[in-house]
Motif scaffolding. Structure first.
Motif, PDB file in Angstrom:
ATOM      1  N   GLN A 109     -22.558  73.837  -5.735  1.00  0.00           N
ATOM      2  CA  GLN A 109     -22.686  75.136  -5.057  1.00  0.00           C
ATOM      3  C   GLN A 109     -21.800  76.189  -5.716  1.00  0.00           C
ATOM      4  OE1 GLN A 109     -25.127  74.720  -2.974  1.00  0.00           O
ATOM      5  NE2 GLN A 109     -25.335  76.900  -2.848  1.00  0.00           N
ATOM      6  N   ALA A 110     -20.549  75.796  -5.901  1.00  0.00           N
ATOM      7  CA  ALA A 110     -19.582  76.689  -6.554  1.00  0.00           C
ATOM      8  C   ALA A 110     -20.079  77.051  -7.953  1.00  0.00           C
ATOM      9  CB  ALA A 110     -18.222  76.005  -6.638  1.00  0.00           C
ATOM     10  N   HIS A 111     -20.744  76.110  -8.582  1.00  0.00           N
ATOM     11  CA  HIS A 111     -21.259  76.297  -9.921  1.00  0.00           C
ATOM     12  C   HIS A 111     -22.262  77.438  -9.990  1.00  0.00           C
ATOM     13  CE1 HIS A 111     -20.466  73.729 -13.378  1.00  0.00           C
ATOM     14  NE2 HIS A 111     -21.441  74.423 -13.928  1.00  0.00           N
ATOM     15  N   THR A 112     -23.187  77.437  -9.037  1.00  0.00           N
ATOM     16  CA  THR A 112     -24.204  78.476  -8.977  1.00  0.00           C
ATOM     17  C   THR A 112     -23.562  79.844  -8.814  1.00  0.00           C
ATOM     18  OG1 THR A 112     -25.432  76.871  -7.722  1.00  0.00           O
ATOM     19  CG2 THR A 112     -26.389  79.075  -7.880  1.00  0.00           C
ATOM     20  N   GLU A 113     -22.555  79.887  -7.952  1.00  0.00           N
ATOM     21  CA  GLU A 113     -21.925  81.182  -7.680  1.00  0.00           C
ATOM     22  C   GLU A 113     -21.213  81.707  -8.926  1.00  0.00           C
ATOM     23  OE1 GLU A 113     -21.172  79.989  -3.066  1.00  0.00           O
ATOM     24  OE2 GLU A 113     -19.489  80.702  -4.255  1.00  0.00           O
ATOM     25  N   LEU A 114     -20.565  80.819  -9.632  1.00  0.00           N
ATOM     26  CA  LEU A 114     -19.849  81.212 -10.838  1.00  0.00           C
ATOM     27  C   LEU A 114     -20.843  81.806 -11.835  1.00  0.00           C
ATOM     28  CD1 LEU A 114     -17.006  81.084 -11.991  1.00  0.00           C
ATOM     29  CD2 LEU A 114     -17.647  78.975 -13.150  1.00  0.00           C
ATOM     30  N   HIS A 162      -8.287  83.465  -7.316  1.00  0.00           N
ATOM     31  CA  HIS A 162      -9.562  83.328  -6.606  1.00  0.00           C
ATOM     32  C   HIS A 162     -10.128  81.933  -6.848  1.00  0.00           C
ATOM     33  CE1 HIS A 162     -13.750  83.972  -5.508  1.00  0.00           C
ATOM     34  NE2 HIS A 162     -13.369  85.055  -4.867  1.00  0.00           N
ATOM     35  N   PRO A 163     -10.597  81.263  -5.787  1.00  0.00           N
ATOM     36  CA  PRO A 163     -11.041  79.873  -5.948  1.00  0.00           C
ATOM     37  C   PRO A 163     -12.198  79.716  -6.950  1.00  0.00           C
ATOM     38  CG  PRO A 163     -11.527  80.696  -3.723  1.00  0.00           C
ATOM     39  CD  PRO A 163     -10.635  81.693  -4.385  1.00  0.00           C
ATOM     40  N   ARG A 164     -13.055  80.679  -7.100  1.00  0.00           N
ATOM     41  CA  ARG A 164     -14.164  80.553  -8.063  1.00  0.00           C
ATOM     42  C   ARG A 164     -13.941  81.364  -9.325  1.00  0.00           C
ATOM     43  NH1 ARG A 164     -16.607  82.190  -3.698  1.00  0.00           N
ATOM     44  NH2 ARG A 164     -17.315  84.063  -4.773  1.00  0.00           N
ATOM     45  N   VAL A 165     -13.468  82.604  -9.159  1.00  0.00           N
ATOM     46  CA  VAL A 165     -13.368  83.533 -10.285  1.00  0.00           C
ATOM     47  C   VAL A 165     -12.161  83.229 -11.175  1.00  0.00           C
ATOM     48  CG1 VAL A 165     -13.155  85.998 -10.878  1.00  0.00           C
ATOM     49  CG2 VAL A 165     -14.561  85.293  -8.942  1.00  0.00           C
TER      50      VAL A 165
END
Ligand code: C2E
Ligand code: CA
Ligand code: CA
Ligand code: CA
Length: 278
Positions: free
Chosen positions: A1-6, A65-68
């Motif tokens: 999921q996190a991958h898609t957002e990144l 930031h957890p994703r960025v």
């Protein structure tokens, strides 16, 4: 999921619109980020030119930031300033920087810390009270805390800086004028500012090697500041030649990548504790 957002954030940005949406989405997360402890401080040492001693460190805000990943302040401070988020953020910065400083001082480092204020912090009625409480809670002497205010913010609110200092009473907290030279105030105006120190903007410092005009501006600013009893920091020193030049031009202190980049506290402490020459 996190991958898609990144991927959404970084690769599929075909237009300005989606870049703007990305920034918008990020900024919407700033309030929760503060609550969730995602803000961090990095520290950049400030060195006295005559002795090489580390006199203090500037606290510089980052958002983990957890994703960025690590987001620099240029991407979110402006937004925070346009909302009232800048006030709780600044309160957090002051508390975190003073707690860190207290730890370093307990470990024997005789130094101070500087934090950056925004124009909007000037109208925060809680600011002085917060500083009083945090000095008391951490046991840090007020003389070890420096508030950096840009020259343009000073010019917009010439009386507020003085008012805040008077609210800070006998704590000995000082104000420094940041980005000096970019705010279009006349040098004579310096006399009216309640500052202990000017930080000559890096745009001048970086040109002293190649530009006579920049060199004379730094020399004149230093002479004028000294005549007013202020100290002078050269910001953005990137090489040994510039370090020598700003010393000759009369600066008292220096900061910059040539000395040390802004670092997380543990790395900054190792740098400060290491013997070195420049
Ligand atoms: P500033 O206060 O003028 O901070 C100096 C900036 O120059 C920092 O960027 C620092 O990393 C960078 N720098 C230091 N030495 C060198 C050098 O030798 N060469 C170059 N090219 N750059 C150097 P940073 O950390 O990205 O911060 C940018 C600005 O964001 C700061 O400029 C300050 O205006 C603002 N800022 C940072 N932290 C805070 C904060 O806690 N509160 C507020 N209100 N503003 C902050
Ligand atoms: Ca600064
Ligand atoms: Ca001091
Ligand atoms: Ca600056």
């Amino acid at each position: 999921q996190a991958h898609t957002e990144l991927r959404d954030l970084h690769i599929y940005t075909p237009s300005m619109d989606s870049a703007a949406r990305e920034t918008q989405a990020l900024l919407g997360e700033l309030g929760p980020a503060l609550e969730q402890g995602e803000l961090r401080l990095h520290y950049q040492p400030k060195v006295r030119l005559a002795t090489g001693a580390v006199e203090g460190a500037e606290a510089l805000l980052r958002w983990q930031h957890p994703r960025v990943g690590l987001v620099p302040p240029g991407r979110f401070i402006g937004h925070a300033e346009q909302t009232t988020l800048i006030n709780p953020i600044t309160h957090w910065v002051i508390e975190a920087a003073l707690r860190q400083l207290a730890e370093w001082r307990r470990a024997g480092l005789d130094m101070g810390v500087a934090v950056n204020l925004s124009t909007r912090n000037f109208s925060d009625p809680e600011l002085a009270g917060h500083i009083h409480r945090m000095l008391e809670a951490t046991g840090v002497p007020g003389g070890c805390l420096e508030l950096e205010v840009t020259e343009s913010a000073m010019m917009l609110n010439p009386d507020r800086a003085a008012a805040i200092l008077s609210e800070l009473g006998d704590t000995r907290v000082t104000i420094s004028i940041d980005d000096f030279g970019t705010g279009y105030s006349s040098l004579a105006y310096l006399d009216r500012l309640p500052a202990a120190c000017i930080k000559v903007d890096q745009s001048f410092v970086q040109r002293v090697e190649t530009d006579n005009g920049a060199r004379e501006i730094v020399r004149a600013a230093a002479a004028m500041a000294h005549a007013m009893g202020m100290e002078v920091v050269a910001e953005g020193v990137e090489n040994a030649r510039v370090l020598d030049l700003v010393t000759e031009l009369g600066c008292d202190l220096a900061q910059g990548f040539h000395l040390c980049r802004p670092l997380p506290a543990p790395e900054c402490r190792s740098w400060m504790e290491q013997p070195r020459g420049f």
